[in-house]
Design a protein around this motif. Structure first.
Motif, PDB file in Angstrom:
ATOM      1  N   GLN A   1       0.828  -1.401   0.127  1.00  0.00           N
ATOM      2  CA  GLN A   1      -0.204   0.025  -0.003  1.00  0.00           C
ATOM      3  C   GLN A   1       0.879   1.272   0.049  1.00  0.00           C
ATOM      4  O   GLN A   1       0.462   2.240  -0.749  1.00  0.00           O
ATOM      5  CB  GLN A   1      -0.693   0.047   1.038  1.00  0.00           C
ATOM      6  CG  GLN A   1      -2.055  -0.929   1.327  1.00  0.00           C
ATOM      7  CD  GLN A   1      -3.157  -0.355   1.924  1.00  0.00           C
ATOM      8  OE1 GLN A   1      -3.397   0.661   2.461  1.00  0.00           O
ATOM      9  NE2 GLN A   1      -3.996  -1.510   2.593  1.00  0.00           N
TER      10      GLN A   1
ATOM     11  N   SER B   1       1.855   3.162  -3.157  1.00  0.00           N
ATOM     12  CA  SER B   1       0.930   3.908  -3.902  1.00  0.00           C
ATOM     13  C   SER B   1       1.315   5.407  -4.175  1.00  0.00           C
ATOM     14  O   SER B   1       1.582   5.916  -3.041  1.00  0.00           O
ATOM     15  CB  SER B   1      -0.591   3.622  -3.409  1.00  0.00           C
ATOM     16  OG  SER B   1      -1.469   4.885  -4.014  1.00  0.00           O
TER      17      SER B   1
ATOM     18  N   THR C   1      -7.036  -0.237  -1.714  1.00  0.00           N
ATOM     19  CA  THR C   1      -6.872   0.951  -2.541  1.00  0.00           C
ATOM     20  C   THR C   1      -7.519   2.130  -1.887  1.00  0.00           C
ATOM     21  O   THR C   1      -6.878   2.967  -1.604  1.00  0.00           O
ATOM     22  CB  THR C   1      -7.750   0.905  -3.889  1.00  0.00           C
ATOM     23  OG1 THR C   1      -7.069  -0.325  -4.644  1.00  0.00           O
ATOM     24  CG2 THR C   1      -7.580   2.141  -4.845  1.00  0.00           C
TER      25      THR C   1
ATOM     26  N   ALA D   1      -5.513   3.007   1.244  1.00  0.00           N
ATOM     27  CA  ALA D   1      -4.035   3.619   0.880  1.00  0.00           C
ATOM     28  C   ALA D   1      -4.328   5.098   0.567  1.00  0.00           C
ATOM     29  O   ALA D   1      -3.489   6.076   0.744  1.00  0.00           O
ATOM     30  CB  ALA D   1      -3.428   3.022  -0.363  1.00  0.00           C
TER      31      ALA D   1
ATOM     32  N   THR E   1      -3.575  -2.733  -2.972  1.00  0.00           N
ATOM     33  CA  THR E   1      -3.965  -1.202  -3.561  1.00  0.00           C
ATOM     34  C   THR E   1      -3.591  -1.586  -5.227  1.00  0.00           C
ATOM     35  O   THR E   1      -2.628  -1.876  -5.569  1.00  0.00           O
ATOM     36  CB  THR E   1      -3.035  -0.170  -3.024  1.00  0.00           C
ATOM     37  OG1 THR E   1      -3.543   1.067  -4.017  1.00  0.00           O
ATOM     38  CG2 THR E   1      -1.657  -0.171  -3.049  1.00  0.00           C
TER      39      THR E   1
ATOM     40  N   ASP F   1      -3.168   0.953  -7.144  1.00  0.00           N
ATOM     41  CA  ASP F   1      -2.397   2.068  -7.785  1.00  0.00           C
ATOM     42  C   ASP F   1      -0.698   1.849  -7.380  1.00  0.00           C
ATOM     43  O   ASP F   1      -0.002   2.642  -8.000  1.00  0.00           O
ATOM     44  CB  ASP F   1      -2.733   3.381  -6.758  1.00  0.00           C
ATOM     45  CG  ASP F   1      -4.064   3.908  -7.195  1.00  0.00           C
ATOM     46  OD1 ASP F   1      -4.567   3.579  -8.332  1.00  0.00           O
ATOM     47  OD2 ASP F   1      -4.708   4.346  -6.400  1.00  0.00           O
ATOM     48  N   ALA F   2      -0.468   0.745  -6.795  1.00  0.00           N
ATOM     49  CA  ALA F   2       1.027   0.339  -6.600  1.00  0.00           C
ATOM     50  C   ALA F   2       1.384  -0.362  -7.686  1.00  0.00           C
ATOM     51  O   ALA F   2       0.562  -1.111  -8.368  1.00  0.00           O
ATOM     52  CB  ALA F   2       1.216  -0.299  -5.387  1.00  0.00           C
TER      53      ALA F   2
END
Length: 629
Positions: free
Chosen positions: A226, A229, A518, A521, A535, A537-538
């Motif tokens: 997380q 991100s 997500t 995070a 997450t 977005d990582a």
């Protein structure tokens, strides 16, 4: 021996003949699953069932004999057809535990009717014919002594079925594979026996053998991801509005029919949000309720009756439970009755402060479509509720109007469909999705007007597929959509960040299990969390596994897709290289398989033993709950 055969020749002939239609129905079912049947074993199990039915015809009183045999044959046919219907919707056979949910059938009867095929009379054509045969057999034979021959034939039939259930199956076999090997009745006998064994021994075995420290390490490693991100902690303290869209697949997104956009508002939202087009469902037998469970708990929905029914009173570390500890007011909205799918109990024990439902004193039942309050009404009412909420707040909305069978009154049909689509299952589905899209557009407009939009993280995702596998040919012919397994499991996920105006598309493989991580995070929450997802977005390799809806331990990933075998043997599965789309060495999928196997075992341990609240050795983890309104 010859004397015995001659004496009971008519009974033997009856069993041999009675086994034929039952074998035919079983083979028809196996054909629907797409597997190859074991003809000899299926006919043998049919003989066993036929012997049990025939033994009832030796009861002294003719009327009782005929009625008993006819009733048993009809009930068995009902079980088989229930399996057929359940397979069409859940990709599994029905379980004995599901009898407790029979009261909910009235709420979804239109959905059940939509599953019926014109060829289904083949599953029932033999039932009245069997009753006629029973009548003439009992009449011709006259009164018979029940005890000795009747019990002998009954014992023989039971022995055959029990023998098949004990020798032909393994617990790793899929439901469909068990049916294809030995038929419906032995498959159910095996499942009942395995269930009894599991309840008596399996929980304790899991607790004794599974390493709790290893499970903690798994969650800690996911938590570390997380922090990778780029948005970690950037939206601390923001409201969260999360909409779970009923039956929303990804393929209608951006689709046009007759020059009309199916999802114009979702398209606009994507153009100013984070969009994750390669997100997949991870539902279990609870369907919509299991999608809720996965998104809010980041665990697999273990259990053959759905997480809300199987584990409603467990202690959780769900998203609302966590947000309660961070000063959020938390609520959930569902336009049906609170008892539907046990939501009242399940929501309370997942930490929701308020539950808004049909019949709630603060919610108007002003427009009912299908299963409950219409999406437009519920969205409008929740905007008004947000103005009264203490800040920050989290509200989770489960939409309803686009529920199967997708039949809307003409005034709600906003699309002008070509004649070829009008009135088809595909056309009805598109109308339902267009209605949801319109309702969502009005909802977003109201949130902007009330100055709530720019202070909120807004999430929309699909709960499960809308069309069924049986609609595949129609979708291909009418829309050019290849509705294979991956397309069927593909659901959209859109997350709008406060103040965001430019689109960001993340094409990595994701799942409903990744929604909770997500969001935590984005909020910058660095607690010890029970999350098997990560997450979205990582930047890391992603994998989405399945415990239900297809063969267990199958997965999709950025590099490889793996379809587990119906026998449950890793080496017999199929590994697909996503760069070429072709089958490759199955060992290249071994690491992904091991990872999914481990995560499903972790979910099983935690849910079956109610261990989530104890996993980090901090006793009770739940914050004080608000009373439910």
């Amino acid at each position: 021996m010859l004397t015995i055969l001659k004496k009971y020749s008519s009974m033997i002939l009856l069993c041999l003949l009675l086994a034929l239609p039952w074998t035919g129905k079983t083979l028809l079912f196996v054909k629907e699953t797409g597997l190859s049947p074991s003809y000899a074993l299926i006919y043998l199990s049919s003989l066993g069932f036929a012997a049990i039915v025939a033994s009832l015809l030796l009861i002294k009183r003719k009327f009782i004999a005929i009625a008993s045999a006819s009733m048993l044959y009809t009930l068995a046919s009902l079980l088989l057809y229930a399996d057929v219907m359940y397979q069409r919707y859940y990709n599994a056979i029905i379980r004995i535990e599901l009898l407790a949910q029979a009261g909910q059938l009235k709420d979804i009867r239109s959905s059940i009717i939509s599953l019926i095929s014109g060829w289904d009379f083949l599953y029932w054509i033999d039932v009245p014919l069997a009753a006629v045969v029973f009548f003439f057999f009992a009449k011709r034979k006259g009164p018979a002594q029940w005890k000795k021959p009747g019990l002998a034939i009954l014992s023989l039939g039971l022995s055959i079925l029990l023998g098949i259930s004990l020798t032909a199956f393994k617990f790793t076999y899929s439901d469909q594979y068990k049916i294809s090997l030995g038929g419906v009745i032995p498959a159910h006998m095996y499942d009942i026996g395995w269930n009894v064994y599991k309840k008596a021994y399996f929980k304790q075995a899991l607790l004794q053998t599974k390493s709790i420290e290893e499970i903690r390490d798994t969650f800690k490693s996911r938590q570390e991801i997380q922090k990778g991100s780029p948005y970690f902690g950037k939206f601390k303290g923001k409201n969260i509005i999360m909409v779970q869209a009923e039956s929303l697949n990804t393929f209608p997104i951006g689709l046009q029919v007759g020059g009309q956009e199916i999802t114009p508002n979702l398209n606009r939202l994507i153009n100013e949000s984070h969009y994750y087009p390669n997100t997949y469902l991870q539902i279990g037998r609870g369907n919509t309720s299991d999608a809720e469970f996965v998104a809010n708990n980041s665990l697999y929905p273990i259990g053959y009756i759905g997480a809300y029914k199987g584990y409603p009173n467990n202690q959780y570390l769900s998203l609302p439970d966590l947000l309660n500890q961070y000063g959020y007011s938390t609520s959930v909205t569902h336009g049906n009755t609170p008892e539907f799918w046990n939501r009242q109990t399940a929501y309370k024990n997942q930490g929701y402060g308020d539950f808004y439902y049909r019949g709630h004193p603060e919610i108007k039942d002003d427009e009912i479509i299908g299963l409950g309050i219409s999406d437009k009404s519920i969205f409008h009412q929740m905007t008004a509720m947000y103005k009264q909420e203490s800040k920050p707040f989290f509200n989770f909305i489960v939409s309803l109007t686009s529920h199967r069978p997708f039949i809307l009154d003409e005034k709600y049909q906003y699309l002008t469909l070509p004649s070829g689509l009008e009135g088809t299952a595909t056309g009805n589905y598109l109308q339902s999705i267009r209605y949801f899209d319109d309702a969502l557009g009005e909802f977003i407009a109201e949130l902007k007007e009330e100055n709530i939009w720019d202070d909120s993280i807004f999430v929309v995702y699909g709960d499960h597929y809308g069309p069924l596998p049986t609609d595949e040919e129609e979708l291909r012919n009418l829309l050019g959509v290849n509705f294979d397994l991956k397309t069927r499991f593909n659901i959209p996920l859109i997350i709008h960040h406060p103040g965001q105006t430019e689109p960001v598309v993340n094409g990595g493989t994701g799942s409903q299990m990744d929604i909770y991580p997500t969001l935590t995070a984005l909020l910058g929450i660095d607690d010890q969390l029970v999350q098997l997802g990560t997450t979205l977005d990582a930047n890391h390799k992603r994998i989405t596994g399945f415990a239900f809806e297809t063969t267990r331990y199958s997965f999709f990933s950025d590099e490889y897709d793996y379809m587990a075998s119906h026998e449950g043997v890793f080496e017999k599965g199929i590994c697909i290289d996503n760069r070429t789309g072709k089958k490759t060495d199955v060992q290249l999928c071994r690491a992904g398989y091991d990872s999914i196997y481990k995560d499903i075992r972790i979910s099983t341990l935690l849910l079956e033993n109610d261990y989530i609240g104890r996993i980090f050795d901090n006793g009770t983890v739940k914050a004080a709950e608000k009373p439910h309104k």
